[in-house]
Design an enzyme around this catalytic site. Structure first.
Site, PDB file in Angstrom:
ATOM      1  N   GLY A   1      25.696 -51.028  74.674  1.00 52.50           N
ATOM      2  CA  GLY A   1      24.510 -50.304  74.447  1.00 52.50           C
ATOM      3  C   GLY A   1      24.465 -48.759  74.678  1.00 52.50           C
ATOM      4  O   GLY A   1      24.020 -48.036  74.078  1.00 52.50           O
TER       5      GLY A   1
ATOM      6  N   GLU B   1      23.343 -46.159  81.542  1.00 52.74           N
ATOM      7  CA  GLU B   1      22.558 -47.459  80.731  1.00 52.74           C
ATOM      8  C   GLU B   1      21.825 -47.057  79.573  1.00 52.74           C
ATOM      9  O   GLU B   1      21.354 -46.036  79.763  1.00 52.74           O
ATOM     10  CB  GLU B   1      21.811 -48.025  82.007  1.00 52.74           C
ATOM     11  CG  GLU B   1      22.318 -49.416  82.785  1.00 52.74           C
ATOM     12  CD  GLU B   1      22.398 -50.673  81.945  1.00 52.74           C
ATOM     13  OE1 GLU B   1      22.605 -50.546  80.738  1.00 52.74           O
ATOM     14  OE2 GLU B   1      22.291 -51.627  82.283  1.00 52.74           O
ATOM     15  N   ASP B   2      22.023 -47.881  78.633  1.00 55.39           N
ATOM     16  CA  ASP B   2      20.816 -47.676  77.679  1.00 55.39           C
ATOM     17  C   ASP B   2      19.494 -47.818  77.928  1.00 55.39           C
ATOM     18  O   ASP B   2      18.754 -46.949  77.672  1.00 55.39           O
ATOM     19  CB  ASP B   2      21.247 -48.532  76.414  1.00 55.39           C
ATOM     20  CG  ASP B   2      21.471 -50.097  76.507  1.00 55.39           C
ATOM     21  OD1 ASP B   2      21.244 -50.268  77.709  1.00 55.39           O
ATOM     22  OD2 ASP B   2      21.593 -51.005  75.563  1.00 55.39           O
TER      23      ASP B   2
ATOM     24  N   ASP C   1      15.698 -52.711  82.574  1.00 53.63           N
ATOM     25  CA  ASP C   1      14.502 -53.512  82.085  1.00 53.63           C
ATOM     26  C   ASP C   1      14.081 -54.080  83.364  1.00 53.63           C
ATOM     27  O   ASP C   1      13.389 -53.893  84.166  1.00 53.63           O
ATOM     28  CB  ASP C   1      15.132 -54.577  80.860  1.00 53.63           C
ATOM     29  CG  ASP C   1      13.865 -55.411  80.441  1.00 53.63           C
ATOM     30  OD1 ASP C   1      12.967 -55.544  80.772  1.00 53.63           O
ATOM     31  OD2 ASP C   1      14.163 -56.003  79.236  1.00 53.63           O
TER      32      ASP C   1
ATOM     33  N   LYS D   1      12.095 -49.313  81.425  1.00 52.55           N
ATOM     34  CA  LYS D   1      10.842 -50.440  81.362  1.00 52.55           C
ATOM     35  C   LYS D   1      10.381 -50.774  82.716  1.00 52.55           C
ATOM     36  O   LYS D   1      10.570 -51.990  82.793  1.00 52.55           O
ATOM     37  CB  LYS D   1      11.412 -51.416  80.495  1.00 52.55           C
ATOM     38  CG  LYS D   1      10.875 -51.310  78.908  1.00 52.55           C
ATOM     39  CD  LYS D   1      11.431 -52.645  78.380  1.00 52.55           C
ATOM     40  CE  LYS D   1      11.247 -52.747  76.719  1.00 52.55           C
ATOM     41  NZ  LYS D   1      11.624 -53.765  76.413  1.00 52.55           N
TER      42      LYS D   1
ATOM     43  N   PHE E   1      10.428 -54.626  71.951  1.00 46.79           N
ATOM     44  CA  PHE E   1      12.021 -54.735  71.607  1.00 46.79           C
ATOM     45  C   PHE E   1      12.420 -53.398  70.744  1.00 46.79           C
ATOM     46  O   PHE E   1      11.823 -53.663  69.743  1.00 46.79           O
ATOM     47  CB  PHE E   1      12.030 -56.210  71.253  1.00 46.79           C
ATOM     48  CG  PHE E   1      13.616 -56.418  70.992  1.00 46.79           C
ATOM     49  CD1 PHE E   1      14.230 -56.767  72.381  1.00 46.79           C
ATOM     50  CD2 PHE E   1      14.217 -56.344  69.679  1.00 46.79           C
ATOM     51  CE1 PHE E   1      15.606 -56.911  72.234  1.00 46.79           C
ATOM     52  CE2 PHE E   1      15.809 -56.621  69.859  1.00 46.79           C
ATOM     53  CZ  PHE E   1      16.489 -56.841  71.085  1.00 46.79           C
ATOM     54  N   VAL E   2      12.983 -52.734  71.385  1.00 43.11           N
ATOM     55  CA  VAL E   2      13.791 -51.535  70.703  1.00 43.11           C
ATOM     56  C   VAL E   2      14.768 -51.590  70.222  1.00 43.11           C
ATOM     57  O   VAL E   2      15.858 -52.291  71.132  1.00 43.11           O
ATOM     58  CB  VAL E   2      13.202 -50.396  71.480  1.00 43.11           C
ATOM     59  CG1 VAL E   2      11.607 -50.101  71.829  1.00 43.11           C
ATOM     60  CG2 VAL E   2      13.835 -50.468  72.991  1.00 43.11           C
TER      61      VAL E   2
ATOM     62  N   ASP F   1      20.702 -52.609  70.227  1.00 42.36           N
ATOM     63  CA  ASP F   1      20.815 -53.629  69.174  1.00 42.36           C
ATOM     64  C   ASP F   1      19.868 -54.798  69.336  1.00 42.36           C
ATOM     65  O   ASP F   1      19.412 -55.064  70.396  1.00 42.36           O
ATOM     66  CB  ASP F   1      22.376 -53.990  69.320  1.00 42.36           C
ATOM     67  CG  ASP F   1      22.728 -54.945  70.246  1.00 42.36           C
ATOM     68  OD1 ASP F   1      23.170 -56.160  69.981  1.00 42.36           O
ATOM     69  OD2 ASP F   1      22.512 -54.761  71.449  1.00 42.36           O
TER      70      ASP F   1
END
Length: 192
Positions: free
Chosen positions: A48, A103-104, A107, A135, A161-162, A168
């Protein structure tokens, strides 16, 4: 075949907004790490973070080493399973080095926490985290940065959810040049 754009409910960040923010983060990281005697190691969390890592590395005005690590906690679902596992190790030796974990999205915090511990076990002297999206509303695990590490955040992400810009669903949508909210009908049926 329909365009991927038709699967997106809302665009949260455009390519121009992304470019501007990544450039700002790179400037901050360059300033913060300019005192190091050895080049820092940028460790991208595959897959990601690959676009974010590439753009960030191009904008950092210091010598850097680059490597990837793979940690799996999502599979083909939309939520972390809470038990991330390192499934592909580093090639570079990070012993005694400052690592910037790229990191992408952060969460629950489980993956970042696990990877910081892992990098510490590999002898990293300090670990910073550069995440494209954060997030905090979903945080379950508070993580401690190693040494004089710092937390760099691109954008605070709402609890949706992005996809796009490397992120992805079921290995699709990574190539979108923006970040958008995926329409629920495209992930609830498990087939884009």
């Amino acid at each position: 075949m329909k365009s991927l754009d038709s699967h997106i409910e809302t665009v949260l960040w455009t390519p121009d907004q992304i470019t501007s923010r990544v450039s700002d983060l790179a400037t901050e990281i360059s300033a913060d790490l300019s005192h190091l005697t050895d080049p820092p190691v940028l460790v991208g969390v595959a897959t990601g973070a690959f676009l974010f890592l590439a753009d960030l590395a191009r904008h950092i005005r210091l010598p850097v080493a680059v490597d990837f690590i793979r940690a799996e906690s999502y599979g083909s679902g939309t939520e972390s399973n809470g038990c991330p596992k390192v499934s592909s190790d580093l090639k570079l030796d990070v012993n005694g080095r400052h690592v910037v974990l790229v990191e992408d999205i952060v969460d629950t915090g489980s993956t970042v926490s696990r990877l910081i511990e892992y990098l510490e076990s590999k002898g990293a002297s300090s670990v910073s985290v550069a995440t494209f999206l954060d997030k905090p509303s979903r945080r379950k695990v508070q993580f401690e940065l190693l040494g004089n590490g710092k937390f760099y955040r691109g954008f605070e992400c709402p609890d949706h959810f992005v996809v796009g810009y490397g992120m992805d669903f079921a290995e699709l949508y990574r190539n979108l040049p923006y970040v958008g909210v995926l329409k629920p009908e495209h992930y609830k049926c498990q087939s884009p």
